[in-house]
Design an enzyme around this catalytic site. Sequence first.
Site, PDB file in Angstrom:
ATOM      1  N   SER A   1     -40.835  13.600 -11.809  1.00  0.00           N
ATOM      2  CA  SER A   1     -41.334  12.263 -12.114  1.00  0.00           C
ATOM      3  C   SER A   1     -42.854  12.222 -12.040  1.00  0.00           C
ATOM      4  O   SER A   1     -43.492  13.098 -11.432  1.00  0.00           O
ATOM      5  CB  SER A   1     -40.741  11.231 -11.134  1.00  0.00           C
ATOM      6  N   SER A   2     -43.424  11.174 -12.635  1.00  0.00           N
ATOM      7  CA  SER A   2     -44.883  11.030 -12.586  1.00  0.00           C
ATOM      8  C   SER A   2     -45.352  10.768 -11.151  1.00  0.00           C
ATOM      9  O   SER A   2     -46.538  10.873 -10.862  1.00  0.00           O
ATOM     10  CB  SER A   2     -45.340   9.911 -13.525  1.00  0.00           C
TER      11      SER A   2
ATOM     12  N   LEU B   1     -25.630  19.466 -28.877  1.00  0.00           N
ATOM     13  CA  LEU B   1     -26.077  18.546 -27.832  1.00  0.00           C
ATOM     14  C   LEU B   1     -27.593  18.351 -27.896  1.00  0.00           C
ATOM     15  O   LEU B   1     -28.341  19.320 -28.063  1.00  0.00           O
ATOM     16  CB  LEU B   1     -25.714  19.154 -26.468  1.00  0.00           C
TER      17      LEU B   1
ATOM     18  N   ARG C   1     -31.474   3.490  -6.224  1.00  0.00           N
ATOM     19  CA  ARG C   1     -32.685   3.036  -6.921  1.00  0.00           C
ATOM     20  C   ARG C   1     -32.908   3.870  -8.173  1.00  0.00           C
ATOM     21  O   ARG C   1     -32.345   4.943  -8.332  1.00  0.00           O
ATOM     22  CB  ARG C   1     -33.910   3.117  -5.995  1.00  0.00           C
ATOM     23  N   LEU C   2     -33.803   3.335  -9.047  1.00  0.00           N
ATOM     24  CA  LEU C   2     -34.072   4.000 -10.325  1.00  0.00           C
ATOM     25  C   LEU C   2     -35.229   4.989 -10.241  1.00  0.00           C
ATOM     26  O   LEU C   2     -35.356   5.866 -11.095  1.00  0.00           O
ATOM     27  CB  LEU C   2     -34.399   2.961 -11.405  1.00  0.00           C
TER      28      LEU C   2
ATOM     29  N   ASP D   1     -30.941  14.275  -7.868  1.00  0.00           N
ATOM     30  CA  ASP D   1     -31.631  14.119  -6.575  1.00  0.00           C
ATOM     31  C   ASP D   1     -30.874  14.845  -5.459  1.00  0.00           C
ATOM     32  O   ASP D   1     -29.677  15.082  -5.559  1.00  0.00           O
ATOM     33  CB  ASP D   1     -31.753  12.611  -6.265  1.00  0.00           C
TER      34      ASP D   1
ATOM     35  N   ASN E   1     -32.021  17.845  -3.808  1.00  0.00           N
ATOM     36  CA  ASN E   1     -32.241  19.284  -3.628  1.00  0.00           C
ATOM     37  C   ASN E   1     -32.810  19.591  -2.247  1.00  0.00           C
ATOM     38  O   ASN E   1     -32.406  20.546  -1.598  1.00  0.00           O
ATOM     39  CB  ASN E   1     -33.231  19.810  -4.677  1.00  0.00           C
ATOM     40  N   GLY E   2     -33.786  18.780  -1.825  1.00  0.00           N
ATOM     41  CA  GLY E   2     -34.456  19.015  -0.543  1.00  0.00           C
ATOM     42  C   GLY E   2     -33.501  18.809   0.628  1.00  0.00           C
ATOM     43  O   GLY E   2     -33.437  19.644   1.540  1.00  0.00           O
ATOM     44  N   ARG E   3     -32.755  17.714   0.590  1.00  0.00           N
ATOM     45  CA  ARG E   3     -31.810  17.444   1.689  1.00  0.00           C
ATOM     46  C   ARG E   3     -30.736  18.514   1.771  1.00  0.00           C
ATOM     47  O   ARG E   3     -30.353  18.960   2.844  1.00  0.00           O
ATOM     48  CB  ARG E   3     -31.155  16.061   1.494  1.00  0.00           C
ATOM     49  N   TRP E   4     -30.263  18.935   0.612  1.00  0.00           N
ATOM     50  CA  TRP E   4     -29.219  19.967   0.589  1.00  0.00           C
ATOM     51  C   TRP E   4     -29.771  21.264   1.204  1.00  0.00           C
ATOM     52  O   TRP E   4     -29.114  21.897   2.029  1.00  0.00           O
ATOM     53  CB  TRP E   4     -28.755  20.217  -0.852  1.00  0.00           C
TER      54      TRP E   4
ATOM     55  N   HIS F   1     -34.364  23.601  -4.996  1.00  0.00           N
ATOM     56  CA  HIS F   1     -34.669  23.394  -6.422  1.00  0.00           C
ATOM     57  C   HIS F   1     -34.076  24.526  -7.273  1.00  0.00           C
ATOM     58  O   HIS F   1     -33.605  24.292  -8.382  1.00  0.00           O
ATOM     59  CB  HIS F   1     -36.177  23.289  -6.644  1.00  0.00           C
TER      60      HIS F   1
HETATM   61  C1  IPE Z   1     -36.436  11.042  -8.664  1.00  0.00           C
HETATM   62  O1  IPE Z   1     -36.179  11.513  -7.410  1.00  0.00           O
HETATM   63  C2  IPE Z   1     -37.131  12.095  -9.486  1.00  0.00           C
HETATM   64  C3  IPE Z   1     -36.303  13.239  -9.883  1.00  0.00           C
HETATM   65  C4  IPE Z   1     -35.028  13.387  -9.606  1.00  0.00           C
HETATM   66  C5  IPE Z   1     -36.975  14.257 -10.659  1.00  0.00           C
HETATM   67  P1  IPE Z   1     -37.197  11.318  -6.187  1.00  0.00           P
HETATM   68  O2  IPE Z   1     -36.635  12.089  -5.050  1.00  0.00           O
HETATM   69  O3  IPE Z   1     -38.569  11.639  -6.608  1.00  0.00           O
HETATM   70  O4  IPE Z   1     -37.103   9.748  -5.937  1.00  0.00           O
HETATM   71  P2  IPE Z   1     -37.449   8.909  -4.624  1.00  0.00           P
HETATM   72  O5  IPE Z   1     -38.810   9.332  -4.176  1.00  0.00           O
HETATM   73  O6  IPE Z   1     -36.393   9.200  -3.609  1.00  0.00           O
HETATM   74  O7  IPE Z   1     -37.376   7.479  -5.081  1.00  0.00           O
HETATM   75  C1  IPE Z   2     -34.667  16.194  -6.659  1.00  0.00           C
HETATM   76  O1  IPE Z   2     -34.491  16.583  -5.353  1.00  0.00           O
HETATM   77  C2  IPE Z   2     -35.563  17.123  -7.430  1.00  0.00           C
HETATM   78  C3  IPE Z   2     -36.911  16.588  -7.697  1.00  0.00           C
HETATM   79  C4  IPE Z   2     -37.334  15.389  -7.408  1.00  0.00           C
HETATM   80  C5  IPE Z   2     -37.854  17.492  -8.355  1.00  0.00           C
HETATM   81  P1  IPE Z   2     -35.519  16.159  -4.214  1.00  0.00           P
HETATM   82  O2  IPE Z   2     -36.562  17.221  -4.105  1.00  0.00           O
HETATM   83  O3  IPE Z   2     -36.025  14.808  -4.429  1.00  0.00           O
HETATM   84  O4  IPE Z   2     -34.568  16.219  -2.929  1.00  0.00           O
HETATM   85  P2  IPE Z   2     -34.544  15.197  -1.716  1.00  0.00           P
HETATM   86  O5  IPE Z   2     -34.420  13.819  -2.294  1.00  0.00           O
HETATM   87  O6  IPE Z   2     -35.828  15.398  -0.970  1.00  0.00           O
HETATM   88  O7  IPE Z   2     -33.343  15.593  -0.929  1.00  0.00           O
HETATM   89 MG    MG Z   3     -35.390  12.995  -3.864  1.00  0.00          MG
END
Ligand code: IPE
Ligand code: IPE
Ligand code: MG
Length: 251
Positions: A73-74, A139, A202-203, A28, A30-33, A45
């Site tokens: 994720s779904s 692996l 969270r999960l 998790d 990627n977007g914030r970074w 990404h």
């Molecule tokens: C979980 O991250 C899914 C993946 C890392 C692929 P999200 O960014 O989708 O989770 P939430 O929305 O913060 O719970």
């Molecule tokens: C995880 O990074 C990658 C995927 C869920 C595909 P995010 O895209 O969720 O990045 P944030 O959480 O917005 O920073």
């Molecule tokens: Mg995220």
Amino acid sequence: MAELASASHNVVALDPSRLPTHVAIIMDGNGRWARAQGKSRLFGHDQGYRTLKNIVYAARDLGIRFLTVYGFSSENWRRSAEEVGGLMDLMLRAMRNEIEELVQNRVRVRISGRLHELPPDLRTELEVAMERTRHFDGLIFNLAINYGGRAEVVDAVRSIAKRVQKGEINPDTIDEQTIASHLYWPDIPDPDLLIRTAGELRLSNFLLWETAYSEIYVTPVCWPEFTRDHFVEALLDYQRRVRKFGAVPEE
Ligand code: IPE
Ligand code: IPE
Ligand code: MG
């Protein structure tokens, strides 16, 4: 291993006899970074893909048997069409770029998730990767794409119900083992260690059944900047844990 040892000073502190058999990662942040760099989410990404490549081979070098990562994720379909499309393209490109190297390294590729809901070209690429690496002994790299923990349990319940209907399973004998053996990959043991980057506690619907007794490690580091050293740090933290599985350990 030599390469890893020189790149990483903390790796020598690891106890090779107490490594987790299965590590799962919620990749998790990627977007914030990306936002912190003034860049687009898709740029984040792309960097995340580089990190993933690095961590797959780090896991292989360290002798970890199973690595499961959450790629999509779904619930991630709820994002903009641009981001979803960009992620599908990236996954297709990444699999095409990496397949030969994965084969050379005898990495066995698995996919967890509802493959049939993915774009056909991506689905085909993923199926070919699984087929081409199916006999390898290295692996096991399990990529969760269009994966949801609840959906996985739903899919298991459906296949059990069908077998009950055919008279193959007596409902009174259904137990935890029955359910576990109808999940996507019954031969992959439950994760010993679950790592989540970018700080959320969270999960997010990842491996709900399988993480019942996983040790959880959350780091504030965003996935694009997660290094082999960070990975080893998580493994060291895991080695300091006492796993109890509900029992009282002997003194
Ligand atoms: C979980 O991250 C899914 C993946 C890392 C692929 P999200 O960014 O989708 O989770 P939430 O929305 O913060 O719970
Ligand atoms: C995880 O990074 C990658 C995927 C869920 C595909 P995010 O895209 O969720 O990045 P944030 O959480 O917005 O920073
Ligand atoms: Mg995220």
